[in-house]
Design a protein around this motif. Structure first.
Motif, PDB file in Angstrom:
ATOM      1  N   GLY A   1      30.006  -2.250 -61.852  1.00 31.17           N
ATOM      2  CA  GLY A   1      30.073  -0.914 -61.250  1.00 31.17           C
ATOM      3  C   GLY A   1      29.207  -0.829 -60.006  1.00 31.17           C
ATOM      4  O   GLY A   1      28.329  -1.680 -59.772  1.00 31.17           O
ATOM      5  N   GLY A   2      29.477   0.221 -59.217  1.00 32.25           N
ATOM      6  CA  GLY A   2      28.603   0.503 -58.079  1.00 32.25           C
ATOM      7  C   GLY A   2      27.193   0.793 -58.588  1.00 32.25           C
ATOM      8  O   GLY A   2      26.205   0.572 -57.886  1.00 32.25           O
ATOM      9  N   SER A   3      27.102   1.275 -59.824  1.00 34.19           N
ATOM     10  CA  SER A   3      25.792   1.614 -60.403  1.00 34.19           C
ATOM     11  C   SER A   3      24.867   0.397 -60.398  1.00 34.19           C
ATOM     12  O   SER A   3      23.703   0.503 -60.008  1.00 34.19           O
TER      13      SER A   3
ATOM     14  N   LEU B   1      23.670  -0.449 -56.971  1.00 32.13           N
ATOM     15  CA  LEU B   1      22.578   0.431 -56.527  1.00 32.13           C
ATOM     16  C   LEU B   1      21.243  -0.035 -57.100  1.00 32.13           C
ATOM     17  O   LEU B   1      20.239  -0.083 -56.390  1.00 32.13           O
TER      18      LEU B   1
ATOM     19  N   TYR C   1      24.048  12.032 -54.872  1.00 37.09           N
ATOM     20  CA  TYR C   1      24.546  11.586 -56.181  1.00 37.09           C
ATOM     21  C   TYR C   1      23.355  11.536 -57.142  1.00 37.09           C
ATOM     22  O   TYR C   1      22.388  10.803 -56.909  1.00 37.09           O
TER      23      TYR C   1
ATOM     24  N   TYR D   1      20.940   8.677 -58.180  1.00 39.53           N
ATOM     25  CA  TYR D   1      19.975   8.027 -57.277  1.00 39.53           C
ATOM     26  C   TYR D   1      18.549   8.318 -57.774  1.00 39.53           C
ATOM     27  O   TYR D   1      17.670   7.472 -57.669  1.00 39.53           O
TER      28      TYR D   1
ATOM     29  N   CYS E   1      25.251   8.452 -48.655  1.00 37.20           N
ATOM     30  CA  CYS E   1      26.482   8.340 -49.439  1.00 37.20           C
ATOM     31  C   CYS E   1      27.584   8.867 -48.525  1.00 37.20           C
ATOM     32  O   CYS E   1      27.543  10.016 -48.092  1.00 37.20           O
TER      33      CYS E   1
ATOM     34  N   ASN F   1      28.977  12.383 -52.298  1.00 32.48           N
ATOM     35  CA  ASN F   1      29.022  13.053 -53.589  1.00 32.48           C
ATOM     36  C   ASN F   1      27.636  13.682 -53.731  1.00 32.48           C
ATOM     37  O   ASN F   1      26.650  12.944 -53.645  1.00 32.48           O
TER      38      ASN F   1
ATOM     39  N   ASP G   1      26.284   3.987 -49.616  1.00 31.28           N
ATOM     40  CA  ASP G   1      27.135   4.020 -50.799  1.00 31.28           C
ATOM     41  C   ASP G   1      28.502   4.498 -50.295  1.00 31.28           C
ATOM     42  O   ASP G   1      28.652   5.661 -49.902  1.00 31.28           O
TER      43      ASP G   1
ATOM     44  N   VAL H   1      31.526   4.255 -51.951  1.00 27.60           N
ATOM     45  CA  VAL H   1      32.518   4.136 -53.024  1.00 27.60           C
ATOM     46  C   VAL H   1      33.726   5.072 -52.830  1.00 27.60           C
ATOM     47  O   VAL H   1      34.761   4.858 -53.431  1.00 27.60           O
ATOM     48  N   TYR H   2      33.560   6.094 -51.973  1.00 29.76           N
ATOM     49  CA  TYR H   2      34.698   7.024 -51.742  1.00 29.76           C
ATOM     50  C   TYR H   2      35.377   6.761 -50.400  1.00 29.76           C
ATOM     51  O   TYR H   2      36.003   7.658 -49.837  1.00 29.76           O
TER      52      TYR H   2
ATOM     53  N   SER I   1      32.719   0.144 -55.059  1.00 31.04           N
ATOM     54  CA  SER I   1      33.178   0.208 -56.455  1.00 31.04           C
ATOM     55  C   SER I   1      34.694   0.391 -56.508  1.00 31.04           C
ATOM     56  O   SER I   1      35.280   1.010 -55.618  1.00 31.04           O
TER      57      SER I   1
ATOM     58  N   SER J   1      35.875   2.006 -59.100  1.00 24.98           N
ATOM     59  CA  SER J   1      36.010   3.113 -60.067  1.00 24.98           C
ATOM     60  C   SER J   1      36.912   4.237 -59.574  1.00 24.98           C
ATOM     61  O   SER J   1      37.844   4.653 -60.251  1.00 24.98           O
TER      62      SER J   1
ATOM     63  N   ARG K   1      34.330  -0.907 -64.797  1.00 28.88           N
ATOM     64  CA  ARG K   1      32.925  -1.210 -64.499  1.00 28.88           C
ATOM     65  C   ARG K   1      32.815  -2.370 -63.518  1.00 28.88           C
ATOM     66  O   ARG K   1      32.122  -3.368 -63.781  1.00 28.88           O
TER      67      ARG K   1
ATOM     68  N   TYR L   1      34.599  16.211 -54.583  1.00 22.79           N
ATOM     69  CA  TYR L   1      33.665  17.156 -55.194  1.00 22.79           C
ATOM     70  C   TYR L   1      33.387  18.279 -54.209  1.00 22.79           C
ATOM     71  O   TYR L   1      33.525  18.081 -52.997  1.00 22.79           O
TER      72      TYR L   1
HETATM   73  C1  LIG Z   1      28.385   8.207 -55.029  1.00 26.97           C
HETATM   74  C2  LIG Z   1      28.535   7.352 -56.221  1.00 26.97           C
HETATM   75  N1  LIG Z   1      28.001   6.132 -56.201  1.00 26.97           N
HETATM   76  C3  LIG Z   1      28.103   5.310 -57.258  1.00 26.97           C
HETATM   77  C4  LIG Z   1      28.752   5.717 -58.401  1.00 26.97           C
HETATM   78  C5  LIG Z   1      28.797   4.768 -59.553  1.00 26.97           C
HETATM   79  O1  LIG Z   1      30.079   4.400 -59.857  1.00 26.97           O
HETATM   80  P1  LIG Z   1      30.469   3.172 -60.749  1.00 26.97           P
HETATM   81  O2  LIG Z   1      29.251   2.625 -61.396  1.00 26.97           O
HETATM   82  O3  LIG Z   1      31.460   3.719 -61.726  1.00 26.97           O
HETATM   83  O4  LIG Z   1      31.086   2.190 -59.804  1.00 26.97           O
HETATM   84  C6  LIG Z   1      29.335   6.978 -58.469  1.00 26.97           C
HETATM   85  C7  LIG Z   1      30.006   7.457 -59.680  1.00 26.97           C
HETATM   86  O5  LIG Z   1      30.381   8.585 -59.839  1.00 26.97           O
HETATM   87  C8  LIG Z   1      29.219   7.819 -57.338  1.00 26.97           C
HETATM   88  O6  LIG Z   1      29.753   9.041 -57.329  1.00 26.97           O
END
Ligand SMILES: Cc1ncc(COP(=O)(O)O)c(C=O)c1O
Length: 397
Positions: free
Chosen positions: A97-99, A102, A123, A126, A170, A174, A202, A204-205, A233, A235, A244, A322
């Protein structure tokens, strides 16, 4: 009794998930809960990704390479090249995951008590990753009154101290949906170069940008190679939150070599999910056209409906899915819990994410909520109507 760590005690609960027990209790009472709190899209995962797993004939589910399978990383590099982002498979570490990307980024570039500057609201996790890494967040507040526009670059510079290691953005944001302009990315790039900091983005979007606006990545900035770290990510991109899979990207070799040591400690990213994610890269562009059209019409509808509610202020997102809404109440945490515990309209209620947890400055966002427009339009309209009735009822008390 043995004691819990200070770090553990300070670890913030996720504002997106902390009300889940109240939602579960409401469901047990027979109340239908409309989830506006979590960014779990209802869009279908591309079939090509699911089929790749269904049709696979693996006999031993082995560990993959620490940095992720080579075939997948090469394809990721190909995906970026199509977006005018030129990276090598060696610049990429596939993560859980992006998590995880990070947390690897924070571990790689920051020591205990170092500082990271982040425009808020941000987000919420963080805050959690920073606490886990022992890092202090220095927030810069943006305001709903000007659509959460990026504060002046001079404000960032004022916050830089000898402990500052990085700026984290980000993009698109988000929870705000804010999309950074090319000029803003260049201004931030000049600033990090001037003060020898990292710029962590970040992204991811990345695909989710609206009204003809285009995403501009920090990886496209010439001369920023040694400073830029991107978190990505699958996701949200492919509606594959449960896979993930994400990645960390940097052209800075020391960053990748160091992040690899964190990655080795957790052995490897999930094998089946990499197979699905690799196949997902075959998804035709028409998929995104449809998905983006859908999000735009949901966003427009949501904003229109929210603006009908008295005393509600809402910023219009330019990307992601969002929005932050300010409500005519004092404490959104209390209101969100009350919605789940004490309110319903014909057996329905809504779950929202109180926005205070998306800020690092105490007291900010107390009367705001984050809404994820990841539900069908009919559900969104119903949810906003319930929210309107709830506000009237709540403010009578
Ligand atoms: C801005 C941002 N970064 C990272 C994530 C982490 O996403 P994931 O671990 O599912 O890739 C999210 C998940 O909502 C997010 O909104």
């Amino acid at each position: 009794m043995p004691s819990i760590s200070n770090k553990g005690t300070q670890m913030p609960a996720s504002p997106i998930r902390k009300l889940v027990p109240y939602a579960e209790a409401a469901k047990k009472r027979g109340t239908h809960v409309i989830h506006l709190n979590i960014g779990q899209p209802d869009i279908k995962t591309p079939k090509v990704a699911l089929d790749a797993v269904r049709n696979h004939t693996i006999e031993v589910l082995e560990y993959s390479m620490t940095q992720g399978s080579e075939a997948y990383r090469k394809k990721i590099a190909g995906y970026y090249a199509k977006q005018d982002i030129f990276v090598d498979s060696e610049d990429i570490i596939v993560t859980t995951g992006g998590s995880e990307a990070l947390s690897f980024a924070m571990g790689t570039i920051m020591d205990n008590d170092d500082e990271i500057i982040i425009p808020e609201p941000f987000y919420a996790n963080y805050n959690g990753f920073a606490t886990a890494a022992g890092v202090n967040v220095r927030p810069i507040a943006s305001s709903i009154d000007n659509n959460f526009a990026l504060p002046p670059i001079s404000r960032f510079e004022e916050l830089i101290t000898p402990k500052t290691k990085a700026i984290l953005i980000c993009n698109p944001g988000n929870p705000t949906g804010y999309l950074y302009s090319r000029e803003e990315i260049h201004q931030l790039s000049e600033l990090v170069k001037k003060h020898d900091l990292f710029l962590v983005a970040d992204e991811v979007y990345r695909e989710f940008t609206y009204d003809g606006r285009e995403h501009y990545s920090i990886l496209q900035v010439e001369g920023l190679e040694q400073h830029a770290i991107v978190v990505d990510s699958v996701s949200k991109r492919y509606s594959m939150c449960g896979a993930r899979i994400g990645c960390l990207i940097s052209k800075n070799k020391a960053v990748i070599d160091t992040a690899m040591k964190f990655a080795q400690a957790r052995l490897s990213p999930p094998t089946f999910a990499q197979i699905a994610s690799e196949a997902a890269l075959e998804t035709p562009p028409s998929y995104f056209e449809q998905v983006i059209d859908e999000y735009v019409s949901r966003r427009n509808l949501l904003i229109t409906e929210l603006n009908k509610l008295e005393g509600v202020k809402v910023a219009t997102p330019q990307g992601a899915f969002y929005c932050v809404a300010e409500l005519p109440i004092e404490d959104a945490d209390h209101f969100a819990q009350w919605l789940l515990e004490s309110f319903e309209v014909n057996g329905n209620t809504v779950m929202v994410a109180p926005a205070a947890g998306f800020y690092a400055t105490p007291g900010l966002g107390k009367n705001q909520i984050r809404i994820a427009y990841v539900l069908e339009k009919e559900q969104l309209v119903k949810a906003v109507q319930i929210l309107g009735r709830a506000l009237t009822e709540y403010n009578k008390q």
